[in-house]
Design a protein around this motif. Structure first.
Motif, PDB file in Angstrom:
ATOM      1  N   LEU A   1      88.308 139.453  62.983  1.00 12.92           N
ATOM      2  CA  LEU A   1      89.291 138.476  62.507  1.00 12.92           C
ATOM      3  C   LEU A   1      89.398 137.308  63.479  1.00 12.92           C
ATOM      4  O   LEU A   1      89.422 136.138  63.074  1.00 12.92           O
ATOM      5  CB  LEU A   1      90.669 139.139  62.348  1.00 12.92           C
ATOM      6  N   THR A   2      89.499 137.624  64.766  1.00 12.42           N
ATOM      7  CA  THR A   2      89.618 136.549  65.749  1.00 12.42           C
ATOM      8  C   THR A   2      88.316 135.780  65.890  1.00 12.42           C
ATOM      9  O   THR A   2      88.335 134.587  66.196  1.00 12.42           O
ATOM     10  CB  THR A   2      90.042 137.117  67.120  1.00 12.42           C
ATOM     11  N   LEU A   3      87.191 136.454  65.640  1.00 15.48           N
ATOM     12  CA  LEU A   3      85.912 135.741  65.643  1.00 15.48           C
ATOM     13  C   LEU A   3      85.876 134.714  64.508  1.00 15.48           C
ATOM     14  O   LEU A   3      85.467 133.568  64.705  1.00 15.48           O
ATOM     15  CB  LEU A   3      84.749 136.725  65.489  1.00 15.48           C
ATOM     16  N   ALA A   4      86.339 135.127  63.323  1.00 18.55           N
ATOM     17  CA  ALA A   4      86.386 134.217  62.185  1.00 18.55           C
ATOM     18  C   ALA A   4      87.284 133.024  62.478  1.00 18.55           C
ATOM     19  O   ALA A   4      87.010 131.896  62.041  1.00 18.55           O
ATOM     20  CB  ALA A   4      86.875 134.948  60.937  1.00 18.55           C
TER      21      ALA A   4
ATOM     22  N   ALA B   1      83.333 125.132  65.557  1.00 16.08           N
ATOM     23  CA  ALA B   1      82.590 124.292  64.611  1.00 16.08           C
ATOM     24  C   ALA B   1      83.294 122.955  64.417  1.00 16.08           C
ATOM     25  O   ALA B   1      82.646 121.899  64.338  1.00 16.08           O
ATOM     26  CB  ALA B   1      82.460 125.014  63.261  1.00 16.08           C
ATOM     27  N   LEU B   2      84.619 122.976  64.363  1.00 17.25           N
ATOM     28  CA  LEU B   2      85.394 121.746  64.230  1.00 17.25           C
ATOM     29  C   LEU B   2      85.155 120.839  65.439  1.00 17.25           C
ATOM     30  O   LEU B   2      84.973 119.624  65.307  1.00 17.25           O
ATOM     31  CB  LEU B   2      86.880 122.103  64.096  1.00 17.25           C
ATOM     32  N   LEU B   3      85.142 121.450  66.622  1.00 15.15           N
ATOM     33  CA  LEU B   3      84.915 120.685  67.850  1.00 15.15           C
ATOM     34  C   LEU B   3      83.546 120.020  67.845  1.00 15.15           C
ATOM     35  O   LEU B   3      83.430 118.821  68.147  1.00 15.15           O
ATOM     36  CB  LEU B   3      85.041 121.618  69.064  1.00 15.15           C
ATOM     37  N   VAL B   4      82.522 120.771  67.481  1.00 15.90           N
ATOM     38  CA  VAL B   4      81.167 120.212  67.438  1.00 15.90           C
ATOM     39  C   VAL B   4      81.106 119.044  66.456  1.00 15.90           C
ATOM     40  O   VAL B   4      80.518 117.996  66.742  1.00 15.90           O
ATOM     41  CB  VAL B   4      80.145 121.298  67.058  1.00 15.90           C
ATOM     42  N   ALA B   5      81.753 119.217  65.290  1.00 15.98           N
ATOM     43  CA  ALA B   5      81.732 118.155  64.280  1.00 15.98           C
ATOM     44  C   ALA B   5      82.418 116.895  64.786  1.00 15.98           C
ATOM     45  O   ALA B   5      81.933 115.779  64.568  1.00 15.98           O
ATOM     46  CB  ALA B   5      82.404 118.641  62.998  1.00 15.98           C
ATOM     47  N   ILE B   6      83.541 117.054  65.461  1.00 14.11           N
ATOM     48  CA  ILE B   6      84.265 115.900  66.001  1.00 14.11           C
ATOM     49  C   ILE B   6      83.412 115.171  67.037  1.00 14.11           C
ATOM     50  O   ILE B   6      83.318 113.942  67.044  1.00 14.11           O
ATOM     51  CB  ILE B   6      85.610 116.332  66.615  1.00 14.11           C
TER      52      ILE B   6
ATOM     53  N   ILE C   1      82.856 128.508  59.391  1.00 16.29           N
ATOM     54  CA  ILE C   1      82.026 127.535  60.109  1.00 16.29           C
ATOM     55  C   ILE C   1      81.879 126.256  59.279  1.00 16.29           C
ATOM     56  O   ILE C   1      82.062 125.140  59.791  1.00 16.29           O
ATOM     57  CB  ILE C   1      80.643 128.137  60.434  1.00 16.29           C
ATOM     58  N   VAL C   2      81.571 126.421  57.993  1.00 15.02           N
ATOM     59  CA  VAL C   2      81.441 125.255  57.111  1.00 15.02           C
ATOM     60  C   VAL C   2      82.766 124.503  57.037  1.00 15.02           C
ATOM     61  O   VAL C   2      82.807 123.266  57.080  1.00 15.02           O
ATOM     62  CB  VAL C   2      80.989 125.691  55.697  1.00 15.02           C
TER      63      VAL C   2
ATOM     64  N   ALA D   1      83.604 120.613  58.109  1.00 15.02           N
ATOM     65  CA  ALA D   1      84.215 119.696  57.147  1.00 15.02           C
ATOM     66  C   ALA D   1      85.502 119.097  57.697  1.00 15.02           C
ATOM     67  O   ALA D   1      85.753 117.896  57.563  1.00 15.02           O
ATOM     68  CB  ALA D   1      84.497 120.428  55.838  1.00 15.02           C
ATOM     69  N   THR D   2      86.330 119.925  58.324  1.00 16.79           N
ATOM     70  CA  THR D   2      87.594 119.440  58.875  1.00 16.79           C
ATOM     71  C   THR D   2      87.350 118.458  60.011  1.00 16.79           C
ATOM     72  O   THR D   2      88.020 117.424  60.114  1.00 16.79           O
ATOM     73  CB  THR D   2      88.451 120.612  59.381  1.00 16.79           C
ATOM     74  N   GLY D   3      86.375 118.781  60.861  1.00 18.05           N
ATOM     75  CA  GLY D   3      86.046 117.867  61.950  1.00 18.05           C
ATOM     76  C   GLY D   3      85.509 116.543  61.444  1.00 18.05           C
ATOM     77  O   GLY D   3      85.852 115.469  61.954  1.00 18.05           O
ATOM     78  N   ALA D   4      84.678 116.603  60.410  1.00 17.11           N
ATOM     79  CA  ALA D   4      84.118 115.374  59.833  1.00 17.11           C
ATOM     80  C   ALA D   4      85.195 114.527  59.181  1.00 17.11           C
ATOM     81  O   ALA D   4      85.140 113.288  59.206  1.00 17.11           O
ATOM     82  CB  ALA D   4      83.048 115.731  58.807  1.00 17.11           C
ATOM     83  N   ALA D   5      86.182 115.197  58.591  1.00 22.97           N
ATOM     84  CA  ALA D   5      87.227 114.468  57.872  1.00 22.97           C
ATOM     85  C   ALA D   5      88.280 113.880  58.791  1.00 22.97           C
ATOM     86  O   ALA D   5      88.923 112.879  58.442  1.00 22.97           O
ATOM     87  CB  ALA D   5      87.905 115.405  56.873  1.00 22.97           C
ATOM     88  N   SER D   6      88.481 114.487  59.953  1.00 25.44           N
ATOM     89  CA  SER D   6      89.643 114.144  60.786  1.00 25.44           C
ATOM     90  C   SER D   6      89.695 112.674  61.161  1.00 25.44           C
ATOM     91  O   SER D   6      90.732 112.016  61.022  1.00 25.44           O
ATOM     92  CB  SER D   6      89.672 115.011  62.051  1.00 25.44           C
ATOM     93  N   SER D   7      88.582 112.128  61.632  1.00 26.51           N
ATOM     94  CA  SER D   7      88.610 110.739  62.072  1.00 26.51           C
ATOM     95  C   SER D   7      88.583 109.761  60.907  1.00 26.51           C
ATOM     96  O   SER D   7      89.334 108.782  60.880  1.00 26.51           O
ATOM     97  CB  SER D   7      87.419 110.460  63.004  1.00 26.51           C
TER      98      SER D   7
END
Length: 388
Positions: A35-38, A45-50, A94-95, A99-105
């Protein structure tokens, strides 16, 4: 308004798994650390995307990146909807993180740019409040359905898939707010940069950022497991309400403290985070469920104040063309803290038990929060003295 709704919807989806993951654990019988891994892989993944595509919309335009992010979020919702194992849930997270990282900015910038001139400040405030509000609403939305619907996961992901599909269509009709410019490929190279004049202030802010995102990991990732394993709480809405209370209070504090000076806000936030962590330790160690709610109030207040104080203190100190690098540095510390702490905590759940892990997590959070109080107060005193 439509773009703001799309941004909130993405963050609602990010908070939705919190009350659902324990249900998956019960149905599929996997280890609690999964659960914590998920949860942790989402943050990473969000960090990498940002870091990689955070500034891409400055070059290719807001609209293409918003459409891509919402379409990717729709794909994540569909993976959640048809998942049959924890492995697929991790893929979906992960997906979703990308997506969240890409959308944030792009979404945040578009909200401000599309707002009427007299509402620019309101648009900026809404982009600051949306992350906390969205996460809280998402957890509550999923928790209520988990409590009263026979197949809550299916309904949650179906509803959110429809919302993302509508958001994608709406964004197709949204006007572009910036013109394209060269340098898109160069923009994909991660840049974490801090102008020299904010090195000291950023260093002093790091303990507060870490403490705030430890608290976020606690109430989104660990508390649902703690409620089930330590307090034998079987109703998923309880964990959802704890997350909603945390992020709801954080949203209110962030909105209500716009008049406070950032240094004072950071000290207040760090102090509240310390109290919240100590109360959480007492709740778990003393088996006092009521204290979990009180710790959520203090933790939420500290989260909202600490992060708002950090951004409001740092952003005005740097030139506009340095702000992307500044936010990259902030998010690097923030999401690395959140993701790594959740994953590490999860690895110890099996060997030592959830109660011990929860107490240890609370102790570490309290110590980091207390360090933030001391460091922030000391840095503020030195700056005040040098100014005179």
């Amino acid at each position: 308004m439509g773009i703001t709704a799309a941004m909130v919807a993405i963050l609602v989806a990010a908070g939705a798994p919190t009350p659902l993951l324990p249900i998956y654990e019960k149905e599929w019988g996997f280890a609690p650390w999964m659960l914590t891994l998920a949860f942790g892989v989402y943050a990473l993944a969000l960090l990498v995307a940002i870091l990689v595509i955070g500034s891409l919309s400055d070059h290719v335009g807001r609209r293409p990146l918003m459409i891509g992010a919402l379409a990717l979020e729709l794909a994540a919702m569909l993976v959640f909807l048809f998942s049959t194992s924890i492995g697929w849930l991790i893929v979906a997270r992960i997906v979703q993180g990308v997506a969240t990282g890409a959308a944030s900015s792009s979404l945040s910038a578009a909200v401000v740019e599309l707002a009427a001139e007299r509402r620019k400040k309101l648009g900026a405030l809404m982009t600051g409040l949306a992350p906390l509000a969205g996460l809280g609403i998402g957890a509550l939305f999923a928790g209520v359905l988990a409590q009263y619907v026979d197949d809550p996961a299916f309904v949650v992901w179906l509803v959110l898939a429809i919302v993302m599909a509508l958001g994608t269509v709406f964004t197709l009709l949204t006007p572009e707010t910036v013109s394209r410019k060269k340098g898109a490929l160069v923009a994909l190279i991660p840049r974490v940069s801090l102008p020299k004049q904010v090195h000291g202030l950023f260093a002093a802010s790091v303990p507060g950022i870490v403490a705030a995102f430890f608290t976020m990991a606690l109430f989104l990732g660990l508390v649902p497991i703690v409620l089930a394993g330590t307090f034998a709480v079987v109703h998923p809405i309880v964990g959802a309400l704890a997350a909603f209370l945390t992020f709801g209070v954080g949203t209110l504090v962030s909105a209500a403290t716009t008049g406070l000076r950032p240094p004072r806000l950071r000290v207040f936030g760090a102090a509240a985070l310390t109290i919240g962590a100590v109360l959480f330790i007492g709740a778990v160690g003393g088996h006092a469920l009521a204290l979990v709610w009180v710790s959520a109030v203090f933790g939420g207040a500290g989260l909202g104040a600490a992060f708002a104080g950090t951004t409001r203190g740092l952003v005005p100190e740097v030139a506009p063309h340095h702000r992307a690098g500044l936010f990259a540095a902030i998010y690097l510390v923030a999401y690395l803290s959140m993701g790594a702490s959740a994953i590490v905590a999860g690895l110890f759940v099996g060997p030592v038990g959830i109660t011990t892990v929860a107490v240890a997590f609370g102790i570490v959070t309290a110590l980091v929060s207390l360090a933030a109080v001391v460091v922030t107060a000391g840095h503020t005193a030195r700056r005040t003295k040098s100014a005179h």
